[in-house]
Design a protein around this motif. Structure first.
Motif, PDB file in Angstrom:
ATOM      1  N   SER A 117       0.830  -1.197   0.000  1.00  0.00           N
ATOM      2  CA  SER A 117       0.000   0.000   0.000  1.00  0.00           C
ATOM      3  C   SER A 117       0.873   1.258   0.000  1.00  0.00           C
ATOM      4  O   SER A 117       2.057   1.218   0.322  1.00  0.00           O
ATOM      5  N   ARG A 118       0.239   2.374  -0.347  1.00  0.00           N
ATOM      6  CA  ARG A 118       0.937   3.653  -0.416  1.00  0.00           C
ATOM      7  C   ARG A 118       0.223   4.705   0.418  1.00  0.00           C
ATOM      8  O   ARG A 118      -0.991   4.664   0.599  1.00  0.00           O
ATOM      9  N   SER A 119       1.017   5.666   0.882  1.00  0.00           N
ATOM     10  CA  SER A 119       0.495   6.907   1.441  1.00  0.00           C
ATOM     11  C   SER A 119       1.068   8.025   0.579  1.00  0.00           C
ATOM     12  O   SER A 119       2.265   8.338   0.680  1.00  0.00           O
ATOM     13  N   GLY A 120       0.251   8.569  -0.300  1.00  0.00           N
ATOM     14  CA  GLY A 120       0.772   9.526  -1.267  1.00  0.00           C
ATOM     15  C   GLY A 120       1.798   8.828  -2.153  1.00  0.00           C
ATOM     16  O   GLY A 120       1.566   7.741  -2.676  1.00  0.00           O
ATOM     17  N   PRO A 121       3.005   9.436  -2.284  1.00  0.00           N
ATOM     18  CA  PRO A 121       4.022   8.814  -3.141  1.00  0.00           C
ATOM     19  C   PRO A 121       4.809   7.708  -2.450  1.00  0.00           C
ATOM     20  O   PRO A 121       5.624   7.048  -3.090  1.00  0.00           O
ATOM     21  N   HIS A 122       4.573   7.505  -1.164  1.00  0.00           N
ATOM     22  CA  HIS A 122       5.425   6.617  -0.378  1.00  0.00           C
ATOM     23  C   HIS A 122       4.804   5.233  -0.214  1.00  0.00           C
ATOM     24  O   HIS A 122       3.672   5.104   0.269  1.00  0.00           O
ATOM     25  N   LEU A 123       5.525   4.193  -0.611  1.00  0.00           N
ATOM     26  CA  LEU A 123       5.136   2.843  -0.233  1.00  0.00           C
ATOM     27  C   LEU A 123       5.241   2.703   1.278  1.00  0.00           C
ATOM     28  O   LEU A 123       6.171   3.237   1.902  1.00  0.00           O
ATOM     29  N   VAL A 124       4.300   1.991   1.873  1.00  0.00           N
ATOM     30  CA  VAL A 124       4.403   1.704   3.307  1.00  0.00           C
ATOM     31  C   VAL A 124       5.733   1.002   3.569  1.00  0.00           C
ATOM     32  O   VAL A 124       6.096   0.045   2.894  1.00  0.00           O
ATOM     33  N   GLY A 125       6.461   1.526   4.548  1.00  0.00           N
ATOM     34  CA  GLY A 125       7.786   1.005   4.866  1.00  0.00           C
ATOM     35  C   GLY A 125       8.911   1.889   4.370  1.00  0.00           C
ATOM     36  O   GLY A 125      10.080   1.613   4.676  1.00  0.00           O
ATOM     37  N   THR A 126       8.570   2.967   3.649  1.00  0.00           N
ATOM     38  CA  THR A 126       9.616   3.816   3.070  1.00  0.00           C
ATOM     39  C   THR A 126       9.576   5.251   3.563  1.00  0.00           C
ATOM     40  O   THR A 126      10.375   6.075   3.098  1.00  0.00           O
ATOM     41  N   ALA A 127       8.673   5.576   4.485  1.00  0.00           N
ATOM     42  CA  ALA A 127       8.467   6.974   4.874  1.00  0.00           C
ATOM     43  C   ALA A 127       9.108   7.329   6.203  1.00  0.00           C
ATOM     44  O   ALA A 127       8.773   8.352   6.801  1.00  0.00           O
ATOM     45  N   GLY A 128      10.015   6.499   6.693  1.00  0.00           N
ATOM     46  CA  GLY A 128      10.768   6.865   7.883  1.00  0.00           C
ATOM     47  C   GLY A 128      10.290   6.266   9.179  1.00  0.00           C
ATOM     48  O   GLY A 128      10.867   6.542  10.233  1.00  0.00           O
ATOM     49  N   ALA A 129       9.257   5.441   9.140  1.00  0.00           N
ATOM     50  CA  ALA A 129       8.816   4.743  10.347  1.00  0.00           C
ATOM     51  C   ALA A 129       9.515   3.395  10.438  1.00  0.00           C
ATOM     52  O   ALA A 129      10.003   2.847   9.445  1.00  0.00           O
ATOM     53  N   LEU A 130       9.587   2.875  11.637  1.00  0.00           N
ATOM     54  CA  LEU A 130      10.035   1.491  11.863  1.00  0.00           C
ATOM     55  C   LEU A 130       8.805   0.625  11.578  1.00  0.00           C
ATOM     56  O   LEU A 130       7.833   0.648  12.326  1.00  0.00           O
ATOM     57  N   THR A 131       8.834  -0.110  10.468  1.00  0.00           N
ATOM     58  CA  THR A 131       7.624  -0.728   9.929  1.00  0.00           C
ATOM     59  C   THR A 131       7.655  -2.239  10.079  1.00  0.00           C
ATOM     60  O   THR A 131       8.689  -2.870   9.871  1.00  0.00           O
ATOM     61  N   CYS A 132       6.495  -2.809  10.424  1.00  0.00           N
ATOM     62  CA  CYS A 132       6.375  -4.243  10.660  1.00  0.00           C
ATOM     63  C   CYS A 132       5.295  -4.823   9.753  1.00  0.00           C
ATOM     64  O   CYS A 132       4.139  -4.387   9.793  1.00  0.00           O
ATOM     65  N   PHE A 133       5.690  -5.812   8.954  1.00  0.00           N
ATOM     66  CA  PHE A 133       4.756  -6.514   8.090  1.00  0.00           C
ATOM     67  C   PHE A 133       4.481  -7.909   8.637  1.00  0.00           C
ATOM     68  O   PHE A 133       5.319  -8.495   9.329  1.00  0.00           O
TER      69      PHE A 133
END
Length: 373
Positions: free
Chosen positions: A166-182
């Motif tokens: 998924s995306r938030s605007g131009p950013h794929l989830v996991g690429t916008a500077g958060a520590l992301t967990c899938f």
């Protein structure tokens, strides 16, 4: 029971395999390297490449991803973590596993996600992290509050169990500077059978998660065969992702564009079919940017509709009973009016890639009949 309902409409969710997964697993079995291996590392590399990030660290589940990410962010006893009550209980259990206290917050009923203002209003001096849940695949965008949170030393640890791709605007989830967990569990949009992934913000976080997933052992797994000893540098768990599971994930990743297109098409088909129904509100997943994981409605007649559809063989479900009302989490209970209303009204319709447009028509027709009865 409706005889025209195919088995696919009787299931709320179901894994979807493309046919290459069995051969990939057989190749691993033939190799004799069943545990963490170069196949696991290839899966990490491919996920990082897909996202366009420097690193990705595979673990055994989405819960393991949340647990290790919170530890890597320095969250522990004496601190507090902000989290929506509207999530699977695994999110809360991961917070409790690091010894932190829970501060439940409300969600926007239109999306079932948190908002920047709800997060801002909940921050206290004890807040160490915020865990936004990207519910149903929709990206909960906290970019406007990220600077404020960073300035206060508050980590953003995304629970993106529903939101790979998924995306938030131009950013794929996991690429916008958060520590992301899938999560790559059995019914996720991309499955490993069971598995998870942490997208670290820094090399130090990546190193920490890699140590944590291997019982705190400091040496990389491949180096241990060439030494007579190894060093345990601290706490850890056995959270490695096996090569068997990674092989399934690699095969799935090859087809992810098809997965995304199919799930978006199914969600839009539901949206169009549901539009004429009264007393039904479709939860918005931002389908143009999300890869939907769920298709949910809100209706004040939820319990009656749930019972009627289940009696007719249609696999509706409830995702999720609010956590702040669960007995295990009663110590952190507080008034959350939007979540409590959603908890009474939310209903998940059958949603998986085995569905056809005919299945969806059967589900929506039965829903309309249940609402009218």
């Amino acid at each position: 029971m409706i005889t025209s309902t195919k088995p696919d409409a009787r299931r709320n969710a179901s894994p979807y395999l493309y046919g290459q997964e069995a051969a990939a697993v057989a190749q691993v079995l033939e190799s004799g390297q069943y545990g963490h291996s170069d196949v696991t590392e290839e899966f990490e590399h491919r996920i990082a490449e897909f996202l366009g990030v420097p690193d990705a660290v595979a673990v055994s589940s989405g819960t393991a991803a949340l647990h290790t990410a919170l530890l890597a962010a320095g969250v522990g006893p004496g601190s507090e973590v902000i989290v929506p009550s509207m999530t699977f209980c695994a999110t809360v259990q991961a917070i409790l596993a690091v010894g932190a206290a829970v501060r439940f917050i409300d969600v926007d009923p239109a999306t079932l996600c948190v908002t920047e203002q709800l997060v801002r209003d909940a921050v206290t001096d004890a807040t160490a992290a915020v865990v936004p849940v990207l519910f149903g695949g929709r990206a909960a965008d906290l970019m406007g509050a990220r600077g404020e949170l960073n300035a206060r030393g508050i980590a953003v640890v995304e629970d993106a169990a529903h939101a790979f791709g998924s995306r938030s605007g131009p950013h794929l989830v996991g690429t916008a500077g958060a520590l992301t967990c899938f999560s790559f569990g059995p019914i996720k949009n991309l499955t490993c059978g069971q598995g998870g992934m942490v997208i670290p913000r820094t090399p130090e976080e990546a190193d920490t998660v890699r140590r944590l997933r291997l019982l705190g052992v400091q040496e990389p797994q491949g180096e241990r065969a060439n030494t007579t000893t190894y060093r345990v540098g601290g706490f850890g768990m056995r959270y490695q992702l096996s090569a068997i599971n990674a092989a399934i994930g690699l095969a799935q990743l090859d087809h992810f564009a098809t997965t995304a297109d199919t799930r978006r098409h199914l969600w839009r088909t539901y949206r169009d079919a549901l539009a004429p129904l009264d007393s039904v509100t479709l939860v918005d997943v931002d389908v143009d940017n999300a890869v939907p994981h769920l298709c949910q409605i809100l209706t004040p007649h939820r319990d009656r509709v749930f019972t009627a559809l289940r009696a007719r063989g249609i696999g509706v479900g409830v995702h999720y009973p609010p956590n702040h009302l669960q007995p295990a989490f009663a110590a952190w209970r507080r008034l959350l009016p939007a979540t409590e209303r959603v908890g009474r009204e939310v209903l998940s319709l059958p949603f998986h890639q085995h569905l056809t447009e005919t299945d969806i028509d059967v589900v929506v027709t039965a829903l309309g009949q249940a609402l009218a009865s």
